[in-house]
Write an enzyme that holds these catalytic residues in place. Sequence first.
Site, PDB file in Angstrom:
ATOM      1  N   HIS A  77      23.299   9.088  55.150  1.00  0.00           N
ATOM      2  CA  HIS A  77      24.276   9.842  55.929  1.00  0.00           C
ATOM      3  C   HIS A  77      24.874  10.953  55.077  1.00  0.00           C
ATOM      4  O   HIS A  77      24.583  11.059  53.882  1.00  0.00           O
ATOM      5  CB  HIS A  77      25.370   8.922  56.489  1.00  0.00           C
ATOM      6  CG  HIS A  77      26.224   8.257  55.450  1.00  0.00           C
ATOM      7  ND1 HIS A  77      25.738   7.352  54.529  1.00  0.00           N
ATOM      8  CD2 HIS A  77      27.566   8.348  55.199  1.00  0.00           C
ATOM      9  CE1 HIS A  77      26.721   6.926  53.753  1.00  0.00           C
ATOM     10  NE2 HIS A  77      27.829   7.509  54.132  1.00  0.00           N
TER      11      HIS A  77
ATOM     12  N   HIS B 160      27.962  11.720  53.945  1.00  0.00           N
ATOM     13  CA  HIS B 160      29.114  11.647  53.062  1.00  0.00           C
ATOM     14  C   HIS B 160      28.623  11.992  51.657  1.00  0.00           C
ATOM     15  O   HIS B 160      27.547  11.544  51.232  1.00  0.00           O
ATOM     16  CB  HIS B 160      29.763  10.260  53.105  1.00  0.00           C
ATOM     17  CG  HIS B 160      30.662  10.091  54.296  1.00  0.00           C
ATOM     18  ND1 HIS B 160      30.954   8.868  54.847  1.00  0.00           N
ATOM     19  CD2 HIS B 160      31.338  11.011  55.038  1.00  0.00           C
ATOM     20  CE1 HIS B 160      31.771   9.034  55.890  1.00  0.00           C
ATOM     21  NE2 HIS B 160      32.010  10.329  56.017  1.00  0.00           N
TER      22      HIS B 160
ATOM     23  N   ASP C 101      28.994  11.222  48.598  1.00  0.00           N
ATOM     24  CA  ASP C 101      28.556  10.280  47.568  1.00  0.00           C
ATOM     25  C   ASP C 101      27.157   9.737  47.827  1.00  0.00           C
ATOM     26  O   ASP C 101      26.643   8.953  47.027  1.00  0.00           O
ATOM     27  CB  ASP C 101      29.565   9.136  47.440  1.00  0.00           C
ATOM     28  CG  ASP C 101      29.856   8.416  48.746  1.00  0.00           C
ATOM     29  OD1 ASP C 101      29.980   9.094  49.784  1.00  0.00           O
ATOM     30  OD2 ASP C 101      29.961   7.179  48.738  1.00  0.00           O
ATOM     31  N   HIS C 102      26.536  10.181  48.923  1.00  0.00           N
ATOM     32  CA  HIS C 102      25.186   9.718  49.237  1.00  0.00           C
ATOM     33  C   HIS C 102      24.143  10.827  49.215  1.00  0.00           C
ATOM     34  O   HIS C 102      22.950  10.531  49.283  1.00  0.00           O
ATOM     35  CB  HIS C 102      25.176   9.025  50.605  1.00  0.00           C
ATOM     36  CG  HIS C 102      25.961   7.759  50.621  1.00  0.00           C
ATOM     37  ND1 HIS C 102      25.401   6.511  50.464  1.00  0.00           N
ATOM     38  CD2 HIS C 102      27.305   7.550  50.734  1.00  0.00           C
ATOM     39  CE1 HIS C 102      26.344   5.590  50.499  1.00  0.00           C
ATOM     40  NE2 HIS C 102      27.513   6.195  50.660  1.00  0.00           N
TER      41      HIS C 102
ATOM     42  N   HIS D 221      29.434   3.392  61.141  1.00  0.00           N
ATOM     43  CA  HIS D 221      30.254   4.060  60.136  1.00  0.00           C
ATOM     44  C   HIS D 221      30.989   5.216  60.797  1.00  0.00           C
ATOM     45  O   HIS D 221      30.879   5.428  62.013  1.00  0.00           O
ATOM     46  CB  HIS D 221      29.371   4.522  58.981  1.00  0.00           C
ATOM     47  CG  HIS D 221      30.137   4.898  57.748  1.00  0.00           C
ATOM     48  ND1 HIS D 221      31.181   4.151  57.256  1.00  0.00           N
ATOM     49  CD2 HIS D 221      30.003   5.966  56.896  1.00  0.00           C
ATOM     50  CE1 HIS D 221      31.656   4.723  56.179  1.00  0.00           C
ATOM     51  NE2 HIS D 221      30.972   5.826  55.938  1.00  0.00           N
TER      52      HIS D 221
ATOM     53  N   ASP E  27      26.534   2.384  54.217  1.00  0.00           N
ATOM     54  CA  ASP E  27      27.941   2.311  54.635  1.00  0.00           C
ATOM     55  C   ASP E  27      28.048   1.785  56.061  1.00  0.00           C
ATOM     56  O   ASP E  27      27.520   2.387  57.000  1.00  0.00           O
ATOM     57  CB  ASP E  27      28.580   3.699  54.557  1.00  0.00           C
ATOM     58  CG  ASP E  27      28.765   4.154  53.122  1.00  0.00           C
ATOM     59  OD1 ASP E  27      28.112   3.574  52.240  1.00  0.00           O
ATOM     60  OD2 ASP E  27      29.553   5.088  52.876  1.00  0.00           O
TER      61      ASP E  27
ATOM     62  N   HIS F 104      28.059  -0.176  46.309  1.00  0.00           N
ATOM     63  CA  HIS F 104      29.009   0.773  46.898  1.00  0.00           C
ATOM     64  C   HIS F 104      30.446   0.328  46.619  1.00  0.00           C
ATOM     65  O   HIS F 104      31.290   0.256  47.504  1.00  0.00           O
ATOM     66  CB  HIS F 104      28.768   0.912  48.402  1.00  0.00           C
ATOM     67  CG  HIS F 104      29.360   2.161  48.990  1.00  0.00           C
ATOM     68  ND1 HIS F 104      30.571   2.170  49.644  1.00  0.00           N
ATOM     69  CD2 HIS F 104      28.931   3.444  49.029  1.00  0.00           C
ATOM     70  CE1 HIS F 104      30.839   3.391  50.063  1.00  0.00           C
ATOM     71  NE2 HIS F 104      29.856   4.188  49.702  1.00  0.00           N
TER      72      HIS F 104
END
Length: 321
Positions: free
Chosen positions: A78, A80, A82-83, A158, A229, A287
């Site tokens: 996805h 976000h 941090d991914h 999410h 997530d 995570h």
Amino acid sequence: MKSTTGRTTKSNTATTLEFQVTILGSNSAAPAHGRNQTSQIVTYGRHQFMVDCGEGTQHQLRRFHVKSSKIDHVFISHLHGDHYLGLMGMISTFHLNNRKSPLHIFGPPGLDEIITQHLKYSHTQLKFPLFFTRTTTEGKNLLLELENLRIYSFPLKHRIPCTAFTFEEKYRQQKLIKEKIVGGGMAVEEIQSLLQGRDVINTDGSIKYRASEYIKEPVLPRKYAFCSDTVFDPSLVSLVNGVDLLYHESTFMEADKDRAKLTLHSTAEEAATIAKNAQVKELLLGHFSVRYIDLYPLLWEAKAVFEATHLSEEGKTYAIK
């Protein structure tokens, strides 16, 4: 950049194929406490797949001596940061290193636009083909098929569209009873069929050799599931049922359960509950929130529910047994 649908390519089928996961990053929103943001390398035989690519992933590849040139497929769960924020840097490095082999990226709608805009405003014409396949949050979907491995996506719950990924072996070569094979006059193709656990069929449709009578010991195909997530979601149980290794986000401890619900994340205990109800073999927690310096309390909470639980440790490789 070119768009593609699910593809089929070749792979080896030997019994010694490695199937393992190397953790490059295990943290959530930001790097902290010596932990990086989410990224993994899934190895199957000669193939290396990257799953998520948080900021700093290139440093982790070098740190743990992973050859990035072997990465031909990247799966992004996805959008976000941090991914995926490490992805553009890796693409740029591939370009600077004169990569020629194609790179296949699977990710949510919008990621292709982000990549295109970066290339546009940096006036970069990539030296290698880049193919993009959009994932969807509708049902379980086949993304990539190799000779002996299928990779699927399915939706997670999410704050923004997010998908899990499963890596599913089609079959594993069986162990045959040699005494029944030697001198039996079987063709090579017939032996290969039995090794794959398939009956040998006559032209009239009758069974010539029943695989169960020639197999010494059934060997089940291996499966790995990556759930990035997601809020605690019991519907995941049927989608990851019986997998050999389940990676499930465990951002928080039970003491912060309200925070987990608010941000649509899971606790370590909730991840363990999914693993237990799905009857998976082993669970990997990951995570982790930056609020936790010591991760062992999360491990203990999970182990109280599901004993075969491990912390994702960066640089460590976990075999899908």
